[in-house]
Scaffold this active site. Structure first.
Site, PDB file in Angstrom:
ATOM      1  CB  CYS A  63      -0.967  -0.016   1.203  1.00 12.32           C
ATOM      2  SG  CYS A  63      -1.939   1.373   1.399  1.00 12.32           S
ATOM      3  CB  CYS A  66      -0.533   2.621   4.149  1.00 12.99           C
ATOM      4  SG  CYS A  66      -2.087   1.913   3.360  1.00 12.99           S
ATOM      5  CG  ASP A  67       3.230   1.035   4.369  1.00 12.32           C
ATOM      6  OD1 ASP A  67       2.831   1.715   5.342  1.00 12.32           O
ATOM      7  OD2 ASP A  67       2.992   0.261   4.183  1.00 12.32           O
TER       8      ASP A  67
END
Ligand code: NAP
Length: 320
Positions: free
Chosen positions: A133, A136-137
């Site tokens: 992701c 997300c990261d």
């Protein structure tokens, strides 16, 4: 007992909830304890969902769907389904620590789960440089070099997003042509930070505590090379989440839940399925939403037919 329980909170689940709630079926929607909202929660701009000409952020879109479902009386439970008992007229859904919800119908819309490369070090370094992701990261990779694995829309979307942070993004694909849409391809090819590495597969993920590089092997001549990256984003597709219904519902050879024709009717009466979990081909937010509509209407028709049958049997029994 509920008229309908919807399992899943992606576009299919929420759209089914909007329709079921507006039909006065007062649905209960089980949204999962952590991953509620489905895959769009991990996406940035959604440019192809009708009605948003300026694009909309994935989490915003899901929030709006949730609000729309709640507005018409959907009750949402943020918990994980641990067991489904689907045979019989009363369907049972066990969540979390053991609470059991009962319903006359189930709409199963659990979507799909990210595929893994299947390397031991991929699992070991998950969260330590290996990610599924970028949304997300991605921010952890400011001014770093990263690799994105895959050649579909997801891979190109991840790669393009990562250029906001990373200095360099290698797009590693096992063939020499992409599966992604033309628009995504054009955008990625035009980005100077993205370098395409064709005909390459990941054979190793290096690093003790964190990713320190990946080993590639050519699919053409077997040549091995090492890529100096600190992040690896795996974007090689997703598989339908069917584990809860294995042995209960019929599946297709592709692993999706089998439904009758264009309907959402599964192999068990009163159980309907919608979204990516029945779709091996299109897998779009808009097609999932449409599929949720079909499931809600099928459930509504099923319940009405059951009620008609009961009404016909009861007077006959009373006069007997
Ligand atoms: P996908 O279209 O199935 O593409 C998966 C890619 O990963 C393919 O290029 C495939 O290679 C590669 N791959 C699969 N297994 C692999 C393995 N073990 N090792 C190395 N590479 C592997 O999946 P997706 O990109 O996640 O897209 C899924 C669906 O969602 C598609 O319909 C897509 O259009 C849609 N989507 C749309 C958007 C958007 O419109 N904004 C964004 C994301 C996804 P091969 O090409 O060689 O098979």
């Amino acid at each position: 007992m509920r008229q309908v329980i919807i399992v899943g909170s992606g576009p299919a689940g929420y759209t089914a909830a909007i329709y079921a709630a507006r039909a006065n079926l007062q649905p209960l929607l089980i949204a999962s304890s952590v991953d509620f909202g489905g895959e769009l929660m991990k996406t940035t701009e959604v440019e192809n969902f009708p009605g948003f000409p300026e694009a909309i952020m994935g989490p915003d879109l899901m929030m709006r769907m949730q609000q729309q479902a709640e507005r018409f009386g959907t009750e949402i439970v943020y918990d994980d389904v641990t067991k489904l008992e689907l045979s019989g007229d009363v369907k049972r859904v066990t969540v979390g620590e053991g609470t059991v919800h009962e319903a006359r119908t189930i709409i199963y819309a659990t979507g799909s789960a990210y595929r893994k490369l299947g390397l031991a070090d991929e699992a070991r370094l998950s969260g330590y440089g290996v990610s599924w992701c970028a949304t997300c990261d991605g921010a952890f990779f400011k001014e770093k070099k990263v690799a994105v694995i895959g050649g579909g829309d997801s891979a190109l979307e991840e790669a393009t997003f990562l250029t906001r942070f990373a200095d360099k993004v290698y797009l590693v694909h096992r063939r020499d042509s992409l599966r992604a849409s033309a628009a995504m391809q054009d955008r990625a090819f035009a980005d100077p930070k993205i370098e395409f590495l064709w005909n390459q597969e990941v054979a190793h993920v290096y690093g003790d505590e964190r990713v320190a590089g990946i080993g590639l092997v050519s699919t053409v001549d077997g040549t091995e090379t090492t890529l100096d990256v600190t992040g690896m984003f795996v974007a090689i597709g997703a598989d339908p989440r069917t584990h809860l219904v294995h042995g209960q519902l019929d599946l297709t050879p592709e692993g999706t839940i089998a439904v009758e024709g264009r309907s959402s009717r599964t192999s068990i009466p009163g159980v309907f399925a919608a979204g990516d979990v029945i779709d091996p081909t299109y897998k779009q937010a808009a097609t999932a939403a449409g599929s949720g509509v079909v499931a809600a209407l099928d459930a509504e028709h099923y319940l009405a037919a059951q009620d008609d049958l009961q009404a016909a049997v009861q007077p006959a029994a009373a006069t007997a």
